[in-house]
Every structure is written in structure tokens, then in C-alpha cells.
Enzyme design. Structure first.
Site, PDB file in Angstrom:
ATOM      1  N   SER A 135      88.538 -16.536 -43.324  1.00 44.96           N
ATOM      2  CA  SER A 135      88.965 -15.506 -42.365  1.00 44.96           C
ATOM      3  C   SER A 135      88.249 -14.276 -42.833  1.00 44.96           C
ATOM      4  CB  SER A 135      90.456 -15.330 -42.537  1.00 44.96           C
ATOM      5  OG  SER A 135      91.160 -14.151 -41.733  1.00 44.96           O
ATOM      6  N   LYS A 161      86.494 -17.309 -38.880  1.00 47.08           N
ATOM      7  CA  LYS A 161      87.604 -16.366 -38.210  1.00 47.08           C
ATOM      8  C   LYS A 161      87.378 -14.880 -38.349  1.00 47.08           C
ATOM      9  CE  LYS A 161      92.617 -15.683 -39.222  1.00 47.08           C
ATOM     10  NZ  LYS A 161      93.874 -16.189 -39.476  1.00 47.08           N
ATOM     11  N   LEU A 162      87.262 -14.219 -37.366  1.00 44.40           N
ATOM     12  CA  LEU A 162      86.896 -12.916 -37.298  1.00 44.40           C
ATOM     13  C   LEU A 162      88.360 -12.151 -37.026  1.00 44.40           C
ATOM     14  CD1 LEU A 162      83.788 -12.334 -35.275  1.00 44.40           C
ATOM     15  CD2 LEU A 162      83.893 -13.007 -37.697  1.00 44.40           C
ATOM     16  N   LYS A 163      88.765 -11.129 -37.903  1.00 43.71           N
ATOM     17  CA  LYS A 163      89.914 -10.288 -37.441  1.00 43.71           C
ATOM     18  C   LYS A 163      89.473  -9.270 -36.446  1.00 43.71           C
ATOM     19  CE  LYS A 163      93.043 -11.919 -40.477  1.00 43.71           C
ATOM     20  NZ  LYS A 163      94.380 -12.116 -39.948  1.00 43.71           N
ATOM     21  N   ASP A 189      91.467 -13.304 -34.535  1.00 42.67           N
ATOM     22  CA  ASP A 189      93.051 -13.107 -34.823  1.00 42.67           C
ATOM     23  C   ASP A 189      93.071 -11.795 -34.681  1.00 42.67           C
ATOM     24  OD1 ASP A 189      95.551 -13.164 -35.582  1.00 42.67           O
ATOM     25  OD2 ASP A 189      95.157 -13.891 -38.002  1.00 42.67           O
ATOM     26  N   ASN A 191      96.382 -10.569 -34.843  1.00 44.61           N
ATOM     27  CA  ASN A 191      97.707 -10.051 -35.553  1.00 44.61           C
ATOM     28  C   ASN A 191      98.487  -9.062 -34.663  1.00 44.61           C
ATOM     29  OD1 ASN A 191      95.913 -10.491 -38.378  1.00 44.61           O
ATOM     30  ND2 ASN A 191      97.631 -11.391 -38.168  1.00 44.61           N
ATOM     31  N   GLU A 214      93.861 -15.862 -31.942  1.00 44.77           N
ATOM     32  CA  GLU A 214      95.421 -16.124 -32.646  1.00 44.77           C
ATOM     33  C   GLU A 214      96.072 -14.895 -32.183  1.00 44.77           C
ATOM     34  OE1 GLU A 214      94.509 -16.741 -36.580  1.00 44.77           O
ATOM     35  OE2 GLU A 214      96.588 -16.629 -36.970  1.00 44.77           O
ATOM     36  N   ASP A 239     100.605 -17.576 -34.387  1.00 42.45           N
ATOM     37  CA  ASP A 239     100.884 -17.393 -35.596  1.00 42.45           C
ATOM     38  C   ASP A 239     102.107 -16.644 -35.953  1.00 42.45           C
ATOM     39  OD1 ASP A 239     101.106 -16.602 -38.272  1.00 42.45           O
ATOM     40  OD2 ASP A 239      99.152 -15.448 -38.491  1.00 42.45           O
ATOM     41  N   LYS A 263     102.283 -21.878 -41.003  1.00 42.48           N
ATOM     42  CA  LYS A 263     102.339 -21.216 -42.256  1.00 42.48           C
ATOM     43  C   LYS A 263     103.544 -21.428 -42.734  1.00 42.48           C
ATOM     44  CE  LYS A 263      99.186 -17.129 -41.593  1.00 42.48           C
ATOM     45  NZ  LYS A 263      99.261 -15.739 -41.149  1.00 42.48           N
ATOM     46  N   GLY A 291      96.576 -18.996 -43.744  1.00 41.19           N
ATOM     47  CA  GLY A 291      96.659 -18.388 -45.124  1.00 41.19           C
ATOM     48  C   GLY A 291      97.135 -17.132 -45.138  1.00 41.19           C
TER      49      GLY A 291
HETATM   50  O1  OSB Z   1      97.240 -13.635 -39.784  1.00 38.98           O
HETATM   51  O2  OSB Z   1      96.339 -15.249 -40.694  1.00 38.98           O
HETATM   52  C1  OSB Z   1      96.906 -13.907 -40.822  1.00 38.98           C
HETATM   53  C2  OSB Z   1      96.394 -12.698 -44.336  1.00 38.98           C
HETATM   54  C3  OSB Z   1      97.562 -11.872 -44.658  1.00 38.98           C
HETATM   55  C4  OSB Z   1      98.559 -12.048 -43.379  1.00 38.98           C
HETATM   56  C5  OSB Z   1      98.147 -12.607 -42.366  1.00 38.98           C
HETATM   57  C6  OSB Z   1      96.949 -13.244 -42.140  1.00 38.98           C
HETATM   58  C7  OSB Z   1      95.985 -13.368 -43.262  1.00 38.98           C
HETATM   59  C8  OSB Z   1      94.820 -13.963 -42.988  1.00 38.98           C
HETATM   60  C9  OSB Z   1      94.204 -14.628 -44.428  1.00 38.98           C
HETATM   61  O3  OSB Z   1      94.101 -14.158 -41.956  1.00 38.98           O
HETATM   62  C10 OSB Z   1      93.649 -16.009 -44.249  1.00 38.98           C
HETATM   63  C11 OSB Z   1      93.387 -16.470 -45.654  1.00 38.98           C
HETATM   64  O4  OSB Z   1      94.604 -16.503 -46.610  1.00 38.98           O
HETATM   65  O5  OSB Z   1      92.367 -16.742 -45.779  1.00 38.98           O
HETATM   66 MG    MG Z   2      97.148 -14.936 -38.101  1.00 37.70          MG
END
Ligand code: OSB
Ligand code: MG
Length: 368
Positions: A135, A161-163, A189, A191, A214, A239, A263, A291
Site C-alpha cells: 500500500s 495499491k495507491l492511496k 484506496d 478511505n 476501495e 473496507d 480486516k 492491513g
Molecule cells: O485503508 O487499508 C487501509 C492503514 C491504516 C488504516 C487503513 C488502511 C491502511 C493501509 C495499510 O492501507 C496497509 C498495510 O498495512 O500495509
Molecule cells: Mg482501505
């Protein structure tokens, strides 16, 4: 198993590089570990809540409080118990799934160690290695992003995976596609950073052949996700919205997603995570293991879970060194883009006492 003591160990682990999402920038992992001691063994759990309630409503101080005030007393007063009884015993308490998950995880570890069985065997793993994804946080510039992605691809990661967030989405994805080509397994992702009215904008991601997008919309907005899923070619993955196996069943039935991020902390534990896996499998919906910047303790259990048959996409399971210069367990490493599922009893790993001593910011026994 008769619980004779529970210790909370709060640690601070510096991240090797800042991890920026649409909701925060993380530079250190403020992690809460739960240690359960019984007559026969001890077990460890990791609470994946962040320091602040910015990913979900849970946060580390709140988890400590609810564990201390409610969950641990309820378990201890129940007498001898098995891990499968933790969730029913705590079910009268609403929410706080990450705190519940950490406690159940520790009880399960202790129980399995006593029985000499592994997490992987207990959960129903069918593989001995799992492919690794990574990520990649939001960066200040495209050159920085391309350098990070290039490094991870060189290291062998099987999926990127790109935020994303408004202002860091279409052009960031375009830059990665242009530099590394169309065959790199790539996903994004958000969020929860977008709203229903952003559908036209998000459709611009369709041209990049992404594996999935995501959680574009808020946690509670299943209808919005269903509307979006009907209008996007990119598959929608949830998620934050998936807080239980029942929520997964509802989201799938409403056509709000076609892929699920599992998760364990978010759904209240590894046993519920297995039920999420099963519900999705029954609907033909693929899952992958999310994760939460876990230490080696959470990583060990995630590897066991990700070895189940319907985990068909690479998860956010990266090598320890991607997160921490020094992990609290022997570091997890990647070979040929894969990581081995621990085989020993319980989690198969335990915290290194000297590292815990150095990293602990708070320790507290909740002994009956
Ligand atoms: O949305 O997946 C998520 C980390 C903290 C909170 C939310 C997310 C994440 C990650 C980290 O994307 C992924 C990783 O642990 O490698
Ligand atoms: Mg996520």
C-alpha cells in the site's frame, strides 16, 4: 482455558517513511498489544486501532479503556473459556470490534499454543505461502511516487495499491501506468474521501484497468456504493463498511461491492473474519487481506488468514522492513513476491522481550 492475567502493552514503533492517507499522516505506529496468560500458556493479540479515531471510531486510548473497564472483567469472571466463547461473551457490548478482536486473538493464540496447533490450521488455510501486495501512501509529487512504486516493484511486490483522495487520483494513476505499464496489478484506496456526486470524476479511473477501487464513499453509504458500482467499470471493493459477516452479506446482496477487503480487527476478530471469507466465497465474491500497519504479531495472524482459499487477490501484507526498521518479532521477509505462512503453534511468533522493553510507552496488568 482459565485466564490468570491480562497485560496491556502499548508500544511506539517509528515507520520507516511517513504513510499518508486521505485521513491522516502516520509517522509512528502507536500499537496496543494484549497478552493473555493462562495456567498452560500465554498468547498475544494486536489491536489495530490507530491513535486517533480517523479510520474508524476506535482509537488506542478508547480501546484500553473498554478492555480494562468491560471486556477483560467480563471474560475473567466467566471462568474457564475457549477462544470461540470470547465473542459471545462480549456480544452484549456494542461495537469496539478492534478491542474485541485483540482480546480474542490473544486467547486463541494461548489456546492453540497449549494444543500445539497453528493459526493457519485452525482457520482452514490451504496454502503455505501468500503473494504480497503493498500500500503506497499519498506523496508530495509524482517523481516521489514513481520512485516508491519502482522500488516496490523491484523488490518483487505482486500488487500495488495507491492511496487516493481528491487532487491525488487520476493523474497519479496515469503517471504510474505510463511509467510501469498496463500489466502491473494496480488498485486504489480512497478511505471514504469521495461523495456520491463524484461519480463522473471516478469514472475517469475506468481507462486504467484497475483491479478495484476501495471504499470511495463513507462507511454507512452502502446505497451510494451500489449506485457507484453500477456506473463504474472499475470493480468496487469495500473496507470500512464491512464490519461483520452480516454486513458483507448485505453489501453483496445490495450490489454495493464485488470484492471485499477482510480486516480481522474491523470485524471483531479472526473467527468472524473467517465467516466474512465464507460468506463472500458462497456468493462468488473474491476477498483479500487488508492491513493496518501491523507489527509482526498481527502480520503472523494475517498471513494465516490470507492462506484461506477465497483470498484470491494479494493482500496488504508486506515485509516488516516496508514498515519498520525494527519489528517486535523476528522480521517477516518476502521471497519471490511471497511470504511464508507461520507454521508453529499459535501465531508461530512472539514479541522479543528486549524490543518490547525498549519500545513500550505503557504497560499495565489487568489481573483478576
Ligand atoms: O485503508 O487499508 C487501509 C492503514 C491504516 C488504516 C487503513 C488502511 C491502511 C493501509 C495499510 O492501507 C496497509 C498495510 O498495512 O500495509
Ligand atoms: Mg482501505
Amino acid at each position: 482455558m482459565k485466564i490468570s492475567g491480562v497485560e496491556l502493552v502499548r508500544i511506539e514503533l517509528p515507520l520507516t517513511s511517513p504513510f499518508r492517507t486521505s485521513f491522516a499522516v502516520e509517522t509512528v505506529r502507536d500499537a496496543l498489544l494484549v497478552r493473555v496468560v493462562s495456567d498452560g500458556a500465554e498468547g498475544w493479540g494486536e489491536c489495530v486501532a490507530l491513535a486517533d479515531p480517523v479510520y474508524s471510531s476506535e482509537y488506542v486510548d478508547g480501546c484500553i479503556d473498554v478492555l480494562k473497564r468491560h471486556f477483560v472483567p467480563a471474560l475473567v469472571s466467566a471462568g474457564p473459556i475457549g477462544a470461540h466463547e470470547v465473542s459471545p461473551l462480549l456480544s452484549r457490548f456494542h461495537g469496539h470490534r478492534m478491542a474485541k478482536s485483540a482480546l480474542e486473538m490473544a486467547v486463541l493464540d494461548a489456546e492453540l499454543r497449549e494444543e500445539g496447533r497453528s493459526y493457519a490450521r485452525e482457520l482452514g488455510a490451504t496454502r503455505t505461502v501468500v503473494p504480497c501486495g503493498v500500500s503506497v501512501g499519498i506523496m508530495d509529487s509524482h517523481p516521489e511516487l514513481l520512485a516508491a512504486v519502482g522500488g516496490y516493484l523491484e523488490a518483487g511486490y505482486r500488487r500495488i495499491k495507491l492511496k487516493i483522495e481528491p487532487g491525488w487520483d487520476v493523474e497519479a494513476v496515469r503517471a504510474v501506468r505510463r511509467e510501469f505499464g498496463d500489466s502491473v496489478p494496480l488498485q486504489v484506496d480512497a478511505n471514504t474521501a469521495y461523495r456520491r456526486q463524484d461519480v463522473a470524476h471516478l469514472r475517469r479511473l475506468d481507462e486504467f484497468g484497475l483491479l478495484l477501487i476501495e471504499q470511495p464513499l463513507p462507511e454507512e453509504d452502502l446505497r451510494g456504493h451500489a449506485m457507484l458500482a453500477a456506473r463504474l467499470e472499475t470493480p468496487v471493493c469495500l473496507d470500512e463498511s464491512i464490519v461483520s459477516a452480516a454486513a458483507a452479506a448485505d453489501a453483496i446482496t445490495l450490489s454495493a461491492c464485488s470484492i471485499v477487503n477482510v480486516k480481522p480487527g474491523r470485524v471483531g476478530g479472526y473467527l468472524e473474519a473467517r465467516r466474512v471469507h465464507d460468506v463472500c466465497a458462497a456468493h462468488g465474491v473474491p476477498v483479500w487481506c487488508g492491513g493496518m500497519l501491523e507489527t509482526g504479531i498481527g502480520r503472523a495472524a494475517n498471513l494465516a488468514l490470507a492462506a484461506l482459499p477465497n483470498f484470491v487477490l494479494p493482500g496488504d501484507i508486506s515485509a516488516s522492513e516496508r514498515y519498520y526498521a525494527e519489528d517486535i518479532t523476528t522480521p517477516f521477509t518476502m521471497a519471490d513476491g511471497h511470504m511464508a505462512v507461520p507454521e508453529g503453534a499459535g501465531l508461530g511468533v512472539a514479541p522479543i522481550a528486549a524490543v518490547l522493553d525498549r519500545r513500550a510507552t505503557h504497560r499495565e496488568w489487568l489481573t483478576p
